[in-house]
Design a protein around this motif. Structure first.
Motif, PDB file in Angstrom:
ATOM      1  N   ASN A 260       7.048  13.499   6.507  1.00  0.00           N
ATOM      2  CA  ASN A 260       6.163  13.538   5.345  1.00  0.00           C
ATOM      3  C   ASN A 260       6.648  12.739   4.148  1.00  0.00           C
ATOM      4  O   ASN A 260       5.866  12.498   3.219  1.00  0.00           O
ATOM      5  N   ILE A 261       7.910  12.314   4.148  1.00  0.00           N
ATOM      6  CA  ILE A 261       8.428  11.548   3.011  1.00  0.00           C
ATOM      7  C   ILE A 261       9.109  10.262   3.456  1.00  0.00           C
ATOM      8  O   ILE A 261       8.734   9.169   3.017  1.00  0.00           O
ATOM      9  N   ILE A 262      10.088  10.360   4.343  1.00  0.00           N
ATOM     10  CA  ILE A 262      10.887   9.184   4.702  1.00  0.00           C
ATOM     11  C   ILE A 262      10.033   8.099   5.345  1.00  0.00           C
ATOM     12  O   ILE A 262      10.013   6.942   4.881  1.00  0.00           O
ATOM     13  N   LEU A 263       9.319   8.434   6.409  1.00  0.00           N
ATOM     14  CA  LEU A 263       8.526   7.420   7.116  1.00  0.00           C
ATOM     15  C   LEU A 263       7.424   6.832   6.244  1.00  0.00           C
ATOM     16  O   LEU A 263       7.235   5.599   6.229  1.00  0.00           O
ATOM     17  N   PRO A 264       6.644   7.637   5.492  1.00  0.00           N
ATOM     18  CA  PRO A 264       5.641   7.025   4.601  1.00  0.00           C
ATOM     19  C   PRO A 264       6.249   6.121   3.530  1.00  0.00           C
ATOM     20  O   PRO A 264       5.683   5.067   3.214  1.00  0.00           O
ATOM     21  N   VAL A 265       7.402   6.500   2.977  1.00  0.00           N
ATOM     22  CA  VAL A 265       8.038   5.676   1.952  1.00  0.00           C
ATOM     23  C   VAL A 265       8.475   4.338   2.535  1.00  0.00           C
ATOM     24  O   VAL A 265       8.288   3.271   1.919  1.00  0.00           O
ATOM     25  N   ILE A 266       9.063   4.375   3.738  1.00  0.00           N
ATOM     26  CA  ILE A 266       9.470   3.121   4.392  1.00  0.00           C
ATOM     27  C   ILE A 266       8.241   2.264   4.701  1.00  0.00           C
ATOM     28  O   ILE A 266       8.256   1.036   4.512  1.00  0.00           O
ATOM     29  N   GLY A 267       7.174   2.901   5.165  1.00  0.00           N
ATOM     30  CA  GLY A 267       5.943   2.160   5.458  1.00  0.00           C
ATOM     31  C   GLY A 267       5.368   1.479   4.229  1.00  0.00           C
ATOM     32  O   GLY A 267       4.965   0.300   4.287  1.00  0.00           O
ATOM     33  N   ILE A 268       5.343   2.187   3.113  1.00  0.00           N
ATOM     34  CA  ILE A 268       4.815   1.592   1.880  1.00  0.00           C
ATOM     35  C   ILE A 268       5.729   0.475   1.381  1.00  0.00           C
ATOM     36  O   ILE A 268       5.270  -0.540   0.841  1.00  0.00           O
ATOM     37  N   ALA A 269       7.056   0.650   1.579  1.00  0.00           N
ATOM     38  CA  ALA A 269       7.980  -0.412   1.180  1.00  0.00           C
ATOM     39  C   ALA A 269       7.729  -1.688   1.972  1.00  0.00           C
ATOM     40  O   ALA A 269       7.776  -2.798   1.424  1.00  0.00           O
ATOM     41  N   ILE A 270       7.420  -1.551   3.250  1.00  0.00           N
ATOM     42  CA  ILE A 270       7.100  -2.725   4.078  1.00  0.00           C
ATOM     43  C   ILE A 270       5.786  -3.350   3.627  1.00  0.00           C
ATOM     44  O   ILE A 270       5.650  -4.583   3.575  1.00  0.00           O
ATOM     45  N   LEU A 271       4.827  -2.519   3.277  1.00  0.00           N
ATOM     46  CA  LEU A 271       3.538  -3.047   2.823  1.00  0.00           C
ATOM     47  C   LEU A 271       3.669  -3.859   1.537  1.00  0.00           C
ATOM     48  O   LEU A 271       2.841  -4.742   1.272  1.00  0.00           O
ATOM     49  N   LYS A 285      -5.395 -10.194  -4.024  1.00  0.00           N
ATOM     50  CA  LYS A 285      -3.936 -10.106  -4.106  1.00  0.00           C
ATOM     51  C   LYS A 285      -3.477  -9.073  -5.144  1.00  0.00           C
ATOM     52  O   LYS A 285      -2.665  -8.201  -4.840  1.00  0.00           O
ATOM     53  N   ILE A 286      -3.987  -9.162  -6.355  1.00  0.00           N
ATOM     54  CA  ILE A 286      -3.586  -8.226  -7.403  1.00  0.00           C
ATOM     55  C   ILE A 286      -4.056  -6.808  -7.072  1.00  0.00           C
ATOM     56  O   ILE A 286      -3.323  -5.828  -7.282  1.00  0.00           O
ATOM     57  N   GLY A 287      -5.271  -6.700  -6.564  1.00  0.00           N
ATOM     58  CA  GLY A 287      -5.780  -5.369  -6.190  1.00  0.00           C
ATOM     59  C   GLY A 287      -4.918  -4.720  -5.123  1.00  0.00           C
ATOM     60  O   GLY A 287      -4.606  -3.520  -5.185  1.00  0.00           O
ATOM     61  N   TYR A 288      -4.521  -5.504  -4.122  1.00  0.00           N
ATOM     62  CA  TYR A 288      -3.657  -4.993  -3.062  1.00  0.00           C
ATOM     63  C   TYR A 288      -2.306  -4.563  -3.641  1.00  0.00           C
ATOM     64  O   TYR A 288      -1.780  -3.487  -3.300  1.00  0.00           O
ATOM     65  N   CYS A 289      -1.757  -5.397  -4.504  1.00  0.00           N
ATOM     66  CA  CYS A 289      -0.447  -5.109  -5.091  1.00  0.00           C
ATOM     67  C   CYS A 289      -0.474  -3.805  -5.895  1.00  0.00           C
ATOM     68  O   CYS A 289       0.411  -2.965  -5.772  1.00  0.00           O
ATOM     69  N   LEU A 290      -1.492  -3.631  -6.712  1.00  0.00           N
ATOM     70  CA  LEU A 290      -1.594  -2.417  -7.523  1.00  0.00           C
ATOM     71  C   LEU A 290      -1.853  -1.181  -6.669  1.00  0.00           C
ATOM     72  O   LEU A 290      -1.356  -0.091  -6.968  1.00  0.00           O
ATOM     73  N   THR A 291      -2.624  -1.351  -5.590  1.00  0.00           N
ATOM     74  CA  THR A 291      -2.892  -0.214  -4.696  1.00  0.00           C
ATOM     75  C   THR A 291      -1.616   0.275  -4.038  1.00  0.00           C
ATOM     76  O   THR A 291      -1.365   1.488  -3.948  1.00  0.00           O
ATOM     77  N   VAL A 292      -0.802  -0.674  -3.567  1.00  0.00           N
ATOM     78  CA  VAL A 292       0.471  -0.296  -2.950  1.00  0.00           C
ATOM     79  C   VAL A 292       1.380   0.380  -3.970  1.00  0.00           C
ATOM     80  O   VAL A 292       2.053   1.369  -3.669  1.00  0.00           O
ATOM     81  N   MET A 293       1.405  -0.124  -5.194  1.00  0.00           N
ATOM     82  CA  MET A 293       2.234   0.470  -6.235  1.00  0.00           C
ATOM     83  C   MET A 293       1.799   1.899  -6.572  1.00  0.00           C
ATOM     84  O   MET A 293       2.631   2.789  -6.765  1.00  0.00           O
ATOM     85  N   GLY A 328       8.572  -3.952  -6.105  1.00  0.00           N
ATOM     86  CA  GLY A 328       7.115  -3.914  -6.253  1.00  0.00           C
ATOM     87  C   GLY A 328       6.660  -4.369  -7.622  1.00  0.00           C
ATOM     88  O   GLY A 328       5.645  -5.066  -7.755  1.00  0.00           O
ATOM     89  N   ILE A 329       7.417  -3.979  -8.658  1.00  0.00           N
ATOM     90  CA  ILE A 329       7.059  -4.417 -10.017  1.00  0.00           C
ATOM     91  C   ILE A 329       7.216  -5.924 -10.154  1.00  0.00           C
ATOM     92  O   ILE A 329       6.371  -6.612 -10.751  1.00  0.00           O
TER      93      ILE A 329
END
Length: 451
Positions: A260-271, A285-293, A328-329
């Motif tokens: 519930n935490i480790i795998l989703p965090v790693i997945g979002i980091a890859i995204l 591009k900007i919309g995708y970047c802000l969504t991931v953030m 990400g920032i």
């Protein structure tokens, strides 16, 4: 004896020798009196007998409940935990249910030398009538009162040993170590101390088996992994008091946190890296970047909710999240610059510093592609032809810094996208690998069962 008396009576009635008969009756009386005075009489248990015993112990012998039994009283201690209710690393508190088994000797309450009460093996009493040590849990979070529950009665055996069992819902302070969260192991203690009596008056000792785990219920989040005991002195107003410390070790079950935490965090980091694969002309591009953030910020909140607000220990997972957040920032201004380059007019000249930087990026990309292709080759050909090809590819990587090719704005934006995608992927893979290796190493080293 009785038969002799009857014979004497018969002789007297038959007017036989009265002197002989009198002597036999007198001898019978003396023996009977001796037996009545010196042969112990055993009584069966009854309410009256126990009531007489209580009167003897507490009233006749002038028992004083405020007076300790001896100059120095040794109190034996055994703790039996029944359940771990909670272990909150955020609140740094452990809640456990269990009971203390205390025993000490009070010779004033012994009746084993009196045969009259030998049929009574033990009696019950309360702290209102019987002396007891004033003990309390020194590291308790909420309840600092003396352990004294009249509902749990004392069992007093005939030799004078007092056995007292006290059930408690215990909440104690627990210093949390979140370095390897969620693969962490926590050590939480229960410290029992004497409140009124110094260690020269009341000494606390652990029994041979200080902790009994036979009635302990499994916890869904934590696994019991052993205990340690110690007794030390703590000075209060320059007076030493005994401190009996029970330290329990619990290892977290990491399955829930991993899913519930480790795998989703790693997945979002890859995204985060894939923002540089989104086509510039798509406008996303900007919309995708802000969504991931924003998604990453949600998981940062979940992690922070389970962390204590302390700087004594720093979590490896928190450092990982911080690095990914910074990456990400930084991806946002990089993406904005790439968009600006892509939409620049072809009539505008490209600055030299940008050409130089982009050519360096191009060199890195060419070398990366060459190494990637080389890693997939079959290495059974080691001829001069292969060596020549390698020399040509190496030459392709050696672009002089002053040899800046003419690049269009679109080509620059494409090169920057490709370069930062490779850099971000390498960065995420490296820090993810370091984090997982560190967490697993900590779990293997510190998560061992010490029981």
């Amino acid at each position: 004896m009785v038969n002799a008396a009857h014979e004497c009576v018969e002789k007297i009635s038959k007017k036989m020798n009265p002197g002989t008969c009198y002597f036999q009756i007198k001898r019978f009386s003396l023996v009977t009196l001796f037996l009545l005075n010196y042969v112990p009489t055993t009584y069966a248990y009854s309410y009256t007998l126990e009531n007489n015993l209580r009167t003897l112990l507490y009233t006749t012998n002038s028992y004083q409940v405020l007076s300790r039994p001896d100059t120095s009283v040794e109190v034996g201690l055994t703790f039996t935990p029944t359940a771990l209710n909670s272990l909150s690393i955020k609140d740094q508190a452990m809640s456990m249910t269990g009971y203390f088994q205390l025993h000490w000797n009070d010779t004033r309450l012994a009746w084993d030398t009196d045969p009259t009460y030998s049929s009574i093996d033990y009696i019950f009493s309360t702290s209102d009538y019987t002396w007891r040590p004033t003990l309390f849990i020194a590291n308790s979070v909420g309840d600092l009162s003396i352990i004294d529950d009249d509902v749990n009665m004392m069992r007093i055996v005939m030799a004078g040993q007092v056995n007292w069992v006290q059930m408690k819902l215990i909440t104690t302070h627990c210093d949390s170590d979140i370095t390897y969260y969620p693969f962490d192991a926590q050590k939480c203690s229960i410290i029992l101390s004497s409140w009124s009596y110094s260690n020269s008056e009341v000494t606390i000792v652990f029994n041979t088996n200080p902790v009994i785990m036979n009635f302990f219920s499994e916890n869904g989040e934590w696994v019991y992994a052993g205990y340690e005991t110690s007794v030390y002195a703590e000075y209060r107003d320059r007076i030493p008091f005994d401190m009996a410390k029970l330290e329990f070790k619990f290892v977290r079950r990491p399955g829930f946190m991993v899913m519930n935490i480790i795998l989703p965090v790693i997945g979002i980091a890859i995204l985060t890296s894939f923002v540089f694969k989104v086509a510039v002309d798509s406008g996303e591009k900007i919309g995708y970047c802000l969504t991931v953030m924003l998604a990453y910020a949600v998981y940062l909140t979940l992690v922070a909710d389970n962390m204590p607000t302390t700087s004594v220990h720093v979590s490896v997972l928190s450092l990982y999240n911080l690095l990914v957040l910074i990456a990400g920032i930084l991806s946002i201004p990089i993406t904005l610059f790439i968009l600006k380059c892509h939409h620049e007019s072809s009539q505008d000249p490209v600055p030299k510093w940008l050409l130089s930087t982009t050519s360096g990026f191009q060199k890195f990309i060419n070398c990366w592609r060459r190494n990637d292709k080389k890693s997939t080759k079959v290495n059974f050909l080691k001829s001069k032809t292969v060596s020549t090809v390698d020399l040509m590819e190496n030459a392709a990587c050696k672009i002089k810094s002053d040899d800046n090719p003419e690049l269009t704005w679109s080509e620059i934006s494409r090169i920057w996208d490709e370069f930062f995608f490779i850099v971000y992927m390498i960065f995420v893979i490296v820090i993810t690998t370091i984090m997982m290796v560190t967490l697993l190493a900590g779990y293997i080293i510190y998560g061992q069962d010490d029981s």
